[in-house]
Write a protein that holds these residues in place. Sequence first.
Motif, short mmCIF file in Angstrom:
data_model
loop_
_atom_site.label_atom_id
_atom_site.label_comp_id
_atom_site.label_asym_id
_atom_site.label_seq_id
_atom_site.Cartn_x
_atom_site.Cartn_y
_atom_site.Cartn_z
N TRP A 1 0.94 -1.32 0.04
CA TRP A 1 -0.02 -0.04 0.01
C TRP A 1 0.78 1.19 0.15
CZ3 TRP A 1 -4.22 -1.73 -1.49
CH2 TRP A 1 -4.81 -3.04 -1.04
N VAL B 1 0.63 3.80 -2.88
CA VAL B 1 0.11 5.47 -2.87
C VAL B 1 1.30 6.38 -3.08
CG1 VAL B 1 -0.23 7.18 -0.96
CG2 VAL B 1 -1.37 4.96 -0.78
N PHE C 1 -6.55 4.34 -2.01
CA PHE C 1 -6.88 4.50 -0.62
C PHE C 1 -8.01 3.97 -0.10
CE2 PHE C 1 -4.43 8.89 -1.11
CZ PHE C 1 -3.57 8.69 -0.11
N ASP D 1 -7.93 6.80 5.69
CA ASP D 1 -7.69 6.59 4.23
C ASP D 1 -8.70 6.90 3.42
OD1 ASP D 1 -5.11 6.09 4.15
OD2 ASP D 1 -5.40 3.81 4.33
N GLU E 1 -8.92 10.42 3.04
CA GLU E 1 -7.92 10.90 1.66
C GLU E 1 -8.56 10.62 0.55
OE1 GLU E 1 -4.93 12.48 1.87
OE2 GLU E 1 -5.38 12.59 3.91
N ALA E 2 -9.10 9.65 0.24
CA ALA E 2 -10.12 9.21 -1.04
C ALA E 2 -10.96 10.40 -1.30
CB ALA E 2 -10.66 7.98 -0.78
#
Length: 213
Positions: free
Chosen positions: A48, A52, A73, A92, A95-96
């Motif tokens: 991950w 990212v 994310f 996360d 963030e998405a």
Amino acid sequence: MKKTFVFIFVAALALCAPQLSEAQATKDAKEANKLARDGAEASKNQEWEKAVDLLRKATALDHKYAPNLAAVFQQRAYAAATNQQFQDAINDYGEAIKISPEDARIYEQRAAVEMKLNDMDKALADYSEAIKIKPNEVRYYGYRSYIYEVKGDIKNSMADADKVLKLDPKNQEAISRKKRLETLQSLRATPAPPAPAASAKTSPAAARSPHKP
């Protein structure tokens, strides 16, 4: 003569500038494409952090890869939630959402994790955002109705159950919830019977008083 030379030189630069710009754009596009491919491969392998990082770089070069970054994310958030790392999952999903704020599914996913943490207010807010984006999605009204019921907000829970039934008249969960809510509503509307008058024989205070010998 010197002025003519300067003019020709400037004109040549002007002609070359679009070519240089196109060349740089092509180079950036190729680099972004490579980074995105590598990021997708890292995501496939559940690496991950690497995924990212690569997709961030790809997006910086070409914004068309932003949805790919948002997807990673989401994938990482799902993996974290599966491992009961709920706060990491929420971070996360956040963030998405920054990247794809019009994706109702991300709000739904984050709300599901917030419900795991019993943070009903935040889950309620996320389902409300999802409804703004997709106002005809039965599932979102159903979950929001459930949250309102848990919070003891019969009025709003009933309103969302009605919205579900308007969109899906045979929805059994909404039918059951509405019946349950109507029962609760009628119980709340019924005045409580008056308390019995206390007497020397029946009052707890009298019962605790010592008897004369």
